[in-house]
Design a protein around this motif. Structure first.
Motif, PDB file in Angstrom:
ATOM      1  N   LYS A 103       0.801  -1.225   0.000  1.00 54.14           N
ATOM      2  CA  LYS A 103       0.000   0.000   0.000  1.00 54.14           C
ATOM      3  C   LYS A 103       0.839   1.283   0.000  1.00 54.14           C
ATOM      4  O   LYS A 103       0.778   2.090   0.932  1.00 54.14           O
ATOM      5  N   ASN A 345      -4.981   2.355  -3.341  1.00 47.70           N
ATOM      6  CA  ASN A 345      -5.131   1.914  -1.955  1.00 47.70           C
ATOM      7  C   ASN A 345      -4.253   2.707  -0.993  1.00 47.70           C
ATOM      8  O   ASN A 345      -3.936   2.256   0.113  1.00 47.70           O
ATOM      9  N   GLU A 347      -2.878   5.044   1.825  1.00 50.47           N
ATOM     10  CA  GLU A 347      -3.400   5.406   3.134  1.00 50.47           C
ATOM     11  C   GLU A 347      -3.234   6.895   3.424  1.00 50.47           C
ATOM     12  O   GLU A 347      -3.837   7.425   4.362  1.00 50.47           O
TER      13      GLU A 347
END
Length: 462
Positions: A103, A345, A347
């Protein structure tokens, strides 16, 4: 040719090392210093940004000063990518796995990776960020934005501050001396080679003027440039078949081999042996800068070389590279890079957007124009350099077909293929084989090498 024939599939380091010096620090630090006093009393918590990159060391070399000055409150976590390539490994599969499992936030990539990740849904659409930030896309050259949106969804998944493009350089004094009309924008290769043949071939090679020269390239590179302009490729899209037996390739081989044989083109692969370029050979092979070639194709690198070698008295100009008459607005020589994108994806997408926005800002463009010999994707910087119009670099755009995903042959194939084409073209130049025989020999021998390379790669995976 210079400018890169195959994109580097390993993102080790984007060449910003020169920006690590005093010029960059001085250019960036002033606006930060003026506001530093107001920020010291209440220092915010550091934001995190995860970036796949070759290594921590290569990232610091390429981007360390930028982040230290512009993003002091961002803690960068590097996800090393050096181990994603090698025998038995598929770089694209390994990188895709990295994105899905680790990620990352920010991706700094090139066209081949960018279009793959976009097609697999691994990148965020940047247009919502653009609208919210009121980021002005109209300040970018349309060809750059068009290339970045050339995906199945037609969305903007990345932004690129720089582009690479080539132009046809020509020596005006040589054209005037021999009464040859100047090249014009959007000529075909037939027209270009016709102009090249109008320069007389002096019996003394030391006094000879070559019509057009491609420096630092193999004879096959020259052939491939001509055939590739009309869409031909020497290898199939799935990278399993050699595809040289066509009229397009025969014509391209004919033009180049006949030029080598007549002396109108400079042939420097003696006895089929590869030339290794040291500093002296590099300068010697730049026949245009030394006034021994009437034309050449190059990027802005040629401007840098002429300055570097003190060739300031050369009377030269540029026009667009040769084009396909059926598609005169397109070129193979236009590409945007590096591309800054945000993983789907991620964060920390907002932090990543801040970085994307900065590296594609007018402020960053001004810095790069002062410290690097690059072409900006911003139209405000697409005008002149050292008094010369840069428009030929910007006039054409890349074909949509040229930015669709393609497969790459195993790495073991390339050096063996180069050995074959150098050997066989040398046979043709020396009159030992006809062009047809040369093409047939390359087709046959290269297919054997390609088949073997695939078998070896498949065996390594088992």
């Amino acid at each position: 040719m210079d400018g890169g024939r195959r994109e580097n599939m390993e993102l080790k380091s984007i060449p910003r090392g020169r920006l690590a010096g005093a010029a960059l620090t001085a250019a960036l630090a002033l606006p930060v210093a003026l506001s530093a006093c107001s920020k010291q009393a209440d220092k915010p918590e550091q934001e995190v940004l995860r970036i796949p990159f070759g290594s921590e060391q290569t990232f610091q070399y390429s981007y360390g000063n930028y982040f230290a000055v512009k993003f002091p409150d961002v803690r960068v976590e590097i996800i090393p990518t050096e181990g994603l390539y090698g025998p038995g490994k598929n770089y694209y599969e390994e990188f895709e796995k990295l994105i899905r499992e680790q990620k990352p936030d920010l991706l700094i990539t090139y066209t081949s990776d960018y279009k793959r990740w976009a097609s697999k849904g691994l990148l965020l659409d940047l247009e919502p960020f653009v609208r919210k930030s009121k980021f002005d896309l109209d300040s970018f050259t349309p060809a750059a934005i068009e290339q970045l949106k050339a995906n199945d969804e037609g969305k903007l998944f990345g932004l690129a501050p720089q582009l690479t493009s080539s132009a046809l350089y020509y020596n005006k004094d040589l054209f005037d001396k021999y009464g040859v009309p100047y090249p014009t924008n959007q000529m075909s290769w037939d027209d270009t080679m016709r102009l090249a043949r109008r320069f007389p071939v002096d019996p003394d090679p030391g006094k000879r003027i070559y019509g057009i020269h491609e420096k630092y390239s193999t004879p096959f590179d020259f052939v491939s440039d001509i055939a590739g302009t009309v869409g031909a490729s020497h290898i199939s899209p799935d990278a399993k078949w050699i595809t040289l037996e066509s009229d397009v390739w025969k014509k391209a081989f004919d033009q180049v081999v006949s030029g080598f044989k007549s002396g109108n083109l400079y042939y420097y692969y003696k006895d089929g042996k590869r030339v290794n370029y040291g500093p002296e050979e590099t300068k010697q092979m730049d026949l245009f800068s030394s006034g021994k070639a009437a034309m050449m194709i190059s990027s802005t690198e040629q401007m840098f070389r002429m300055k570097q070698w003190g060739e300031t008295k050369l009377n030269w100009d540029i026009v667009t590279v040769p084009v396909d008459p059926a598609n005169p607005e397109y070129t193979r020589y236009f590409n945007v890079s590096p591309i800054y994108a945000i993983a789907a994806n991620a964060e920390h997408p907002q932090t990543a957007w801040k970085v994307v926005q900065y590296f594609n800002s007018e402020e960053a463009a001004k810095v790069s124009q002062k410290t690097e010999d690059v072409l900006s994707t911003r139209t405000a910087f697409a005008k002149t350099k050292d008094g010369l119009s840069l428009m030929p670099f910007y006039m054409l755009k890349v074909k949509p077909l040229d930015i669709s995903p393609v497969a790459f042959p195993p790495s073991a194939f390339f050096q063996q293929f180069e050995t074959i084409v150098i050997r066989e073209i040398d046979e043709a130049v020396k009159g030992r084989k006809s062009v047809e025989e040369t093409i047939r020999a390359i087709q046959t021998d290269a297919q054997v090498v390609l088949d073997r390379a695939w078998l070896e790669q498949d065996a390594q995976k088992k």
